[in-house]
Design an enzyme around this catalytic site. Structure first.
Site, PDB file in Angstrom:
ATOM      1  N   LYS A 177       0.861  -1.183   0.000  1.00  0.00           N
ATOM      2  CA  LYS A 177       0.000   0.000   0.000  1.00  0.00           C
ATOM      3  C   LYS A 177       0.894   1.228   0.000  1.00  0.00           C
ATOM      4  O   LYS A 177       2.013   1.210   0.511  1.00  0.00           O
ATOM      5  CB  LYS A 177      -0.955   0.016   1.196  1.00  0.00           C
ATOM      6  CG  LYS A 177      -0.342   0.084   2.572  1.00  0.00           C
ATOM      7  CD  LYS A 177       0.107   1.425   3.050  1.00  0.00           C
ATOM      8  CE  LYS A 177      -0.942   2.484   2.913  1.00  0.00           C
ATOM      9  NZ  LYS A 177      -0.407   3.838   3.319  1.00  0.00           N
ATOM     10  N   THR A 188       1.937   6.991   3.664  1.00  0.00           N
ATOM     11  CA  THR A 188       2.558   5.923   4.396  1.00  0.00           C
ATOM     12  C   THR A 188       2.341   4.737   3.576  1.00  0.00           C
ATOM     13  O   THR A 188       1.230   4.589   3.140  1.00  0.00           O
ATOM     14  CB  THR A 188       1.900   5.970   5.731  1.00  0.00           C
ATOM     15  OG1 THR A 188       2.294   7.161   6.248  1.00  0.00           O
ATOM     16  CG2 THR A 188       1.898   4.943   6.745  1.00  0.00           C
ATOM     17  N   GLU A 267      -0.821  10.318  -4.925  1.00  0.00           N
ATOM     18  CA  GLU A 267      -2.039  11.094  -4.670  1.00  0.00           C
ATOM     19  C   GLU A 267      -2.222  12.204  -5.704  1.00  0.00           C
ATOM     20  O   GLU A 267      -1.507  13.206  -5.692  1.00  0.00           O
ATOM     21  CB  GLU A 267      -1.986  11.667  -3.259  1.00  0.00           C
ATOM     22  CG  GLU A 267      -2.063  10.576  -2.202  1.00  0.00           C
ATOM     23  CD  GLU A 267      -1.746  11.058  -0.800  1.00  0.00           C
ATOM     24  OE1 GLU A 267      -2.137  10.358   0.148  1.00  0.00           O
ATOM     25  OE2 GLU A 267      -1.097  12.100  -0.649  1.00  0.00           O
ATOM     26  N   ASN A 391      -4.523  15.893   0.803  1.00  0.00           N
ATOM     27  CA  ASN A 391      -3.781  16.019   2.050  1.00  0.00           C
ATOM     28  C   ASN A 391      -4.289  17.141   2.944  1.00  0.00           C
ATOM     29  O   ASN A 391      -4.138  17.080   4.169  1.00  0.00           O
ATOM     30  CB  ASN A 391      -2.295  16.183   1.741  1.00  0.00           C
ATOM     31  CG  ASN A 391      -1.668  14.855   1.331  1.00  0.00           C
ATOM     32  OD1 ASN A 391      -1.392  14.011   2.172  1.00  0.00           O
ATOM     33  ND2 ASN A 391      -1.501  14.662   0.040  1.00  0.00           N
TER      34      ASN A 391
END
Length: 396
Positions: A177, A188, A267, A391
Site C-alpha cells: 500500500k 505511508t 495522490e 492532504n
C-alpha cells in the site's frame, strides 16, 4: 535458466500462507476492510527493512525486539491509525492486541503493522473484536489487499511462479500500500512478501536489501518519509525449492513493479517519470542529483503542466551540491535534447516535441553531466491540484 510466470490472487497462491481482511470499525460507515492478517502454517525465516525516520512508529519498535532477521509466522495489519508517536503505551497496546490471537494457530513472534493518521493510540477494543471476524484459514488476498489501503485508489498485489530448468518451482507474492507520504528511506508505504521458496536465513537480508534499494528506495511521490515504512519478507520453505539467482531476479522484479504501482497511484498524480543521471563524478553524486530531481516540487509541478522548462532541471542539479559544469551538461526528454551548450535555448519545434513527450503517462528525463562514470536512476511523479486537496482534507 528459469522462467517467471505471473499468477492472479497474490499471496493466496503461496503454499502454506493464509490471509484475509475485515472491517472492524476503523473505517466507519464503510464496507471496506481495515484489519487484515498474513500467516504461515509453518514457521518462517523473516527479514525486514524499516523506515529511517527517527520517530519510527510503535509497530516497528515492537518488531525490532526480534531483530531484523528472525523466525515467526504472523503479521496483523490495520489501516486508518499509524500508532506512531504514541510512546510506550503504543507498544503495550500492540502486545495486548496480539495476546488475543487464537492459541491453536501455533503463532510464533507475531508482529503488527499499521498505517494511517499519526499521534493517536489504537482503538484496541475495535481491533480485538475484529479478530473474531477474521477467517484464519482463508486465502483471500483480495480482502487483504483492500483492507490495508489508505489514500490509495487501487489495490497493489502481485504473484510470480518461478520455474527452474528441472521443472521444480517456487512461488513468491507480495501485497503493498502507498500513494502519499512516499520517500522511502529504509534502508505511508507498507509491503509484505511471502514465498514458499527455501531461502536460507543467511540470504534473506542481503536479497531483501538489494531489492528494496532497487525499487522502493528509488521512488518519490512527495519527498516525505513516513514513520511507518516497512518491507517484510517471509519464507516458509514449503516448496523445498531454491535458486539464489532466480529468487533474486523474481524478488527485484516483484518489488520494482509494486513501486511503479505506488508511483502511478501517487495522490493525484497523472504521470510517472524516470530521472536518469549519467556522467556524474561517481554513483553517489549521481544518486544525490537524481533523488533531488524526483523530490523537487518545482520539477513536479512542471511535469503536471507538461511545461518543458529545462531550467528547473538544471537548477535542481546545481542546488544538489554535486560537482557539475553548465558547459558540459546535457538534458534530454526521452531521446529529444532539451539543453546543451550547443542548444542553449528551446526553439519552437523542439518545444512542441517536448510538450508532446510530457503529455505521456510515462517518460524519461536524462541528464548527462559528462564528468565521470557515475549513474543512478530515481523515479517520481507529478504534483497536481488533487494532491493538495487530498492532504488538506486527510483527517476531515
Amino acid at each position: 535458466m528459469f522462467e517467471i510466470l505471473s499468477l492472479k490472487n497474490g499471496i493466496a497462491n503461496v503454499k502454506g500462507f493464509f490471509c484475509d481482511g475485515v472491517n472492524c470499525g476503523l473505517r466507519p460507515n464503510s464496507t471496506q476492510g481495515d484489519l487484515a492478517y498474513i500467516r504461515s502454517d509453518e514457521i518462517c525465516n523473516i527479514a525486514a527493512t524499516y523506515t529511517t525516520n527517527r520517530f519510527c512508529a510503535a509497530p516497528i519498535k515492537h518488531a525490532l525486539k526480534y531483530g531484523k532477521i528472525f523466525e515467526g509466522n504472523f503479521i496483523l495489519i490495520n489501516a486508518k491509525n499509524a500508532n506512531a508517536l504514541t510512546g510506550k503505551k503504543g507498544i503495550e497496546d500492540i502486545e495486548e492486541i496480539l495476546s488475543h490471537l487464537p492459541k491453536d494457530l501455533n503463532i510464533k513472534n507475531p508482529i503488527m503493522s499499521s498505517t494511517g493518521v499519526i499521534g493517536y493510540r489504537l482503538p484496541k477494543d475495535k481491533i480485538i473484536n475484529g479478530l473474531k471476524n477474521l477467517d484464519f484459514n482463508a486465502k483471500n488476498s483480495n480482502n487483504l489487499a483492500n483492507a490495508i489501503l489508505t489514500t490509495d485508489s487501487f489495490k497493489k498485489e502481485l504473484c510470480f511462479k518461478v520455474v527452474l530448468e528441472d521443472g521444480s518451482y517456487f512461488t513468491i507474492a507480495a501485497v503493498a500500500k502507498g500513494a502519499g507520504m512516499i520517500n522511502p528511506a529504509m534502508a505511508t508505504m507498507l509491503c509484505f512478501v511471502a514465498t514458499d521458496a527455501a531461502v536460507p536465513k543467511e540470504d534473506m537480508q542481503e536479497l531483501l536489501k538489494e531489492a528494496v534499494d532497487n525499487s522502493f528506495n528509488r521512488i518519490s511521490v512527495d519527498g516525505d518519509t513516513s514513520t511507518n515504512d516497512t518491507v517484510i519478507l517471509m519464507s516458509n520453505g514449503k516448496s523445498g525449492v531454491y535458486d539464489k539467482e532466480a529468487f533474486r531476479v523474481a524478488l527485484n522484479r516483484l518489488l520494482f513493479e509494486l513501486a511503479m504501482m505506488i508511483l502511478k497511484d501517487g495522490e493525484g498524480s497523472t504521470k510517472v517519470v524516470a530521472f536518469e543521471v549519467v556522467g556524474a563524478k561517481n554513483n553517489e553524486e549521481a544518486k544525490k542529483a537524481a533523488v533531488n530531481l524526483s523530490n523537487s516540487l518545482l520539477v513536479k509541478t512542471a511535469l503536471f503542466g507538461a511545461d518543458p522548462n529545462w531550467g528547473r532541471i538544471a537548477s535542481t542539479i546545481g542546488a544538489s551540491g554535486i560537482e557539475c559544469d553548465e558547459e558540459k551538461l546535457s538534458i534530454y526528454y526521452d531521446d529529444l535534447i532539451i539543453y546543451s551548450k550547443d542548444y542553449p535555448e528551446l526553439d519552437k519545434e523542439r518545444e512542441e516535441k517536448a510538450y508532446k513527450i510530457m503529455q505521456q503517462d510515462s517518460f524519461k528525463i536524462r541528464c548527462d553531466l559528462d564528468l565521470g562514470s557515475g549513474e543512478y536512476t530515481s523515479y517520481g511523479c507529478d504534483l497536481s491540484y488533487d494532491y493538495v486537496k487530498i492532504n488538506a482534507e486527510y483527517r476531515t
